[in-house]
Structures are given as C-alpha cells and as structure tokens.
Design an enzyme around this catalytic site. Structure first.
Site, PDB file in Angstrom:
ATOM      1  N   GLN A  31       0.850  -1.196   0.000  1.00  0.00           N
ATOM      2  CA  GLN A  31       0.000   0.000   0.000  1.00  0.00           C
ATOM      3  C   GLN A  31       0.881   1.240   0.000  1.00  0.00           C
ATOM      4  OE1 GLN A  31      -3.419  -0.608   3.044  1.00  0.00           O
ATOM      5  NE2 GLN A  31      -1.867  -2.109   3.568  1.00  0.00           N
ATOM      6  N   ASN A  32       2.173   1.040   0.171  1.00  0.00           N
ATOM      7  CA  ASN A  32       3.083   2.176   0.292  1.00  0.00           C
ATOM      8  C   ASN A  32       3.405   2.777  -1.072  1.00  0.00           C
ATOM      9  OD1 ASN A  32       3.035   1.475   2.925  1.00  0.00           O
ATOM     10  ND2 ASN A  32       5.074   0.550   2.966  1.00  0.00           N
ATOM     11  N   HIS A  50      -1.449   1.703  -4.176  1.00  0.00           N
ATOM     12  CA  HIS A  50      -1.857   3.101  -4.009  1.00  0.00           C
ATOM     13  C   HIS A  50      -0.972   4.078  -4.786  1.00  0.00           C
ATOM     14  CE1 HIS A  50      -4.014   1.870  -0.018  1.00  0.00           C
ATOM     15  NE2 HIS A  50      -4.691   1.519  -1.092  1.00  0.00           N
ATOM     16  N   GLY A  72       2.835  -4.426   9.041  1.00  0.00           N
ATOM     17  CA  GLY A  72       2.730  -2.996   9.282  1.00  0.00           C
ATOM     18  C   GLY A  72       1.576  -2.283   8.614  1.00  0.00           C
ATOM     19  N   THR A  73       0.390  -2.852   8.755  1.00  0.00           N
ATOM     20  CA  THR A  73      -0.784  -2.122   8.247  1.00  0.00           C
ATOM     21  C   THR A  73      -1.911  -2.207   9.260  1.00  0.00           C
ATOM     22  OG1 THR A  73      -2.506  -2.018   6.542  1.00  0.00           O
ATOM     23  CG2 THR A  73      -1.425  -4.146   6.820  1.00  0.00           C
TER      24      THR A  73
HETATM   25  P1  OAD Z   1      -1.533   3.028   9.014  1.00  0.00           P
HETATM   26  O1  OAD Z   1      -0.851   4.257   9.490  1.00  0.00           O
HETATM   27  O2  OAD Z   1      -3.007   3.004   8.995  1.00  0.00           O
HETATM   28  O3  OAD Z   1      -1.065   1.794   9.921  1.00  0.00           O
HETATM   29  C1  OAD Z   1       0.294   1.605  10.216  1.00  0.00           C
HETATM   30  C2  OAD Z   1       0.477   0.281  10.920  1.00  0.00           C
HETATM   31  O4  OAD Z   1       1.874   0.077  11.082  1.00  0.00           O
HETATM   32  C3  OAD Z   1      -0.166   0.216  12.315  1.00  0.00           C
HETATM   33  O5  OAD Z   1      -0.877  -1.001  12.450  1.00  0.00           O
HETATM   34  C4  OAD Z   1       1.060   0.247  13.250  1.00  0.00           C
HETATM   35  O6  OAD Z   1       0.861  -0.505  14.437  1.00  0.00           O
HETATM   36  C5  OAD Z   1       2.127  -0.387  12.383  1.00  0.00           C
HETATM   37  N1  OAD Z   1       3.522  -0.038  12.719  1.00  0.00           N
HETATM   38  C6  OAD Z   1       4.008   1.111  13.236  1.00  0.00           C
HETATM   39  N2  OAD Z   1       5.342   1.040  13.366  1.00  0.00           N
HETATM   40  C7  OAD Z   1       5.719  -0.196  12.914  1.00  0.00           C
HETATM   41  C8  OAD Z   1       6.954  -0.879  12.772  1.00  0.00           C
HETATM   42  N3  OAD Z   1       8.112  -0.318  13.117  1.00  0.00           N
HETATM   43  N4  OAD Z   1       6.945  -2.142  12.265  1.00  0.00           N
HETATM   44  C9  OAD Z   1       5.768  -2.727  11.885  1.00  0.00           C
HETATM   45  N5  OAD Z   1       4.569  -2.131  12.007  1.00  0.00           N
HETATM   46  C10 OAD Z   1       4.542  -0.878  12.497  1.00  0.00           C
HETATM   47  O7  OAD Z   1      -0.907   2.676   7.584  1.00  0.00           O
HETATM   48  P2  OAD Z   1      -1.505   1.745   6.431  1.00  0.00           P
HETATM   49  O8  OAD Z   1      -2.235   0.586   7.016  1.00  0.00           O
HETATM   50  O9  OAD Z   1      -0.389   1.464   5.492  1.00  0.00           O
HETATM   51  O10 OAD Z   1      -3.407   5.408   1.587  1.00  0.00           O
HETATM   52  O11 OAD Z   1      -2.525   2.718   5.747  1.00  0.00           O
HETATM   53  C11 OAD Z   1      -3.227   2.294   4.616  1.00  0.00           C
HETATM   54  C12 OAD Z   1      -3.445   3.452   3.655  1.00  0.00           C
HETATM   55  O12 OAD Z   1      -4.070   4.528   4.344  1.00  0.00           O
HETATM   56  C13 OAD Z   1      -2.197   4.062   3.098  1.00  0.00           C
HETATM   57  O13 OAD Z   1      -1.709   3.361   1.950  1.00  0.00           O
HETATM   58  C14 OAD Z   1      -2.601   5.445   2.750  1.00  0.00           C
HETATM   59  C15 OAD Z   1      -3.377   5.756   4.001  1.00  0.00           C
HETATM   60  O14 OAD Z   1      -4.281   6.761   3.963  1.00  0.00           O
HETATM   61  C16 OAD Z   1      -3.547   6.506   0.802  1.00  0.00           C
HETATM   62  O15 OAD Z   1      -3.026   7.577   1.063  1.00  0.00           O
HETATM   63  C17 OAD Z   1      -4.403   6.278  -0.383  1.00  0.00           C
END
Ligand code: OAD
Length: 229
Positions: A86-87, A104, A170-171
């Site tokens: 998604q990154n 994305h 990490g999502t």
């Molecule tokens: P989020 O910010 O929603 O979630 C980040 C996740 O990473 C959380 O579950 C954290 O617990 C975890 N996390 C934090 N630090 C970490 C680490 N060091 N190692 C592993 N995990 C860690 O991000 P996404 O789920 O990627 O889309 O968000 C999905 C989409 O929403 C993105 O692609 C973006 C956003 O709005 C668009 O902009 C279209």
C-alpha cells in the site's frame, strides 16, 4: 518454488523514518485526508496537494530501506515472492525485491491529468503546477486518492488467492479494498501478521501474530521460512 505473498503497509517503512498515517504522530493527525488526498482536494487547491506530496517525496529521497525490506528481498533465494504494497515509497525495490505491486501508486512518478496511461519518473523531489505531459496537460502525483478506483486490486486479489504462505506487515487494515485481500487467501494457507500493535483479525484461520517491529519481526520470520524451504 512455493509462492509467498506479502501485503505491506506504512509500518514496514516506519523504521526508515517515514511517518505512518494512523499511529499517534502519524500523517493524518497533521493533515486532513479531505484536504490533500482526494480528487476534490486537487480540484480545490492543487498547490496544497502538490506541496503535501513534494514534502513526502523529499523525505523519501533521504530514506533508506531497513532490515524488514532487505529481509523480504532475501526470501527470493528460496521462494517465489510477490509483494503487494500500500506504500507509495520505493523502499521495497531499493531493498532488492524484484516483484512489487503498488496498490496506491508511486510517489516518484507523475501522471497526466488527461491521459492516465502517460506516467513519468519525477526527477528530484518537486512536481509543480505548470509541469505538463507531452500532450500539454498538467501532471499530478501518481497516487491513488481516497474515492478513486484501485486498478491493481484485481491483480493483488489473484496473487492472494494463489499464495502458499501469506505475510502481512505494518498495516492497520483500515483501508479497503487492500484490507480485504486476506479474505482471498485460502483458509488452510499459513498466515503471519507482523505489527507491534496488530489489528484484531483473530477470526482469520491459521494466523500467527508476531507483535514486533518490522525490523525485528520480518528478519526472524524470513530466517524461519528459509530454514524450512
Ligand atoms: P496506518 O498508518 O493506517 O497503519 C500503520 C500500521 O503500522 C499500524 O498497524 C502500526 O501498528 C504499524 N507499525 C508502526 N510502526 C511499525 C513498525 N516499526 N513495524 C511494523 N509495524 C509498524 O498505515 P496503512 O495501514 O499502510 O493510503 O494505511 C493504509 C493506507 O491509508 C495508506 O496506503 C494510505 C493511508 O491513507 C492513501 O493515502 C491512499
């Protein structure tokens, strides 16, 4: 070779210094989605939207892949690895992964506002109003905004359905359709979720949660899978 399909989110790039979206201190605390990441925002104030993505791009140029990205690339020694991310960063590619599907979009690319097939690499970090495609139309960030279709989801769903092993890293699993990909993975397939603050998806069959940061949890899991191959 067994097929390992990996779904990644912002958490895998956190240790490279890239902010996540929904954690405390995340990007969506600082900015409102409706102001910077929707087609309506682009219609209303394209300068603000360009500036938001220019800043993201500038930070990305200073970031390096971390142990999580690099470990996933090593998995290719013994598995057919397909990454669905998604990154919008390019840290999987720079970490050495060869097959990466971006759901994305990609921060380092620009797209024509009149012809979506015209996609260009951005030189440096700045995309400006007045930068145009070969047909003379304004270029926009090559990003899938909220409210827009996710063209690559069809390929991602097929990959998920073909997985022998499925790994999520990490999502927050908060954004669809990406979060729904795990439902395409057959029940008997082993699944791993690596996230220090893992989303509750306990109803998923054959799921192992590894509550660690990507930089620790991914290399550990990769060692285990390489030893088992
Ligand atoms: P989020 O910010 O929603 O979630 C980040 C996740 O990473 C959380 O579950 C954290 O617990 C975890 N996390 C934090 N630090 C970490 C680490 N060091 N190692 C592993 N995990 C860690 O991000 P996404 O789920 O990627 O889309 O968000 C999905 C989409 O929403 C993105 O692609 C973006 C956003 O709005 C668009 O902009 C279209």
């Amino acid at each position: 070779m067994k097929k390992v399909v990996v779904l990644t989110g912002a958490g895998i790039s956190a240790e490279s210094g890239i902010k996540t979206f929904r954690d405390s201190g995340g990007l969506w605390e600082e900015y409102r989605i409706e102001e910077v990441a929707t087609p309506q925002a682009w219609g209303r104030d394209p300068y603000l939207v360009q500036e938001f993505y220019n800043q993201r791009r500038k930070q990305l140029l200073e970031a390096e892949p971390n142990a999580g990205h690099i470990a996933l690339a090593r998995l290719e020694e013994k598995y057919n690895v397909r990454i669905i991310t998604q990154n919008v960063d390019d840290l999987h590619e720079r970490g050495g992964s060869t097959r990466v599907l971006h759901l994305h979009g990609e921060l380092k690319k620009a797209r024509s506002t009149s012809d979506p097939d015209l996609i260009y690499e951005i030189d440096g970090w700045e995309l400006k109003m007045g930068d145009t495609c070969e047909k003379g139309s304004q270029l926009r960030p090559h990003i899938v905004w909220f409210g827009e279709a996710v063209p690559n989801i069809i390929y991602a769903a097929r990959l998920a359905s073909e997985a022998d092993i499925f790994i999520v890293v990490g999502t927050s699993m908060a954004v669809y359709p990406a979060a729904g990909l795990i439902d395409y993975v057959p029940q008997q397939v082993p699944k791993y979720l690596i996230d220090p603050n893992a989303a509750n998806i306990s109803w998923i069959r054959n799921l192992t949660v590894i509550a660690e940061k990507a930089g620790i949890g991914v290399p550990k899991l990769v060692e285990k899978l390489l030893a088992e191959a």
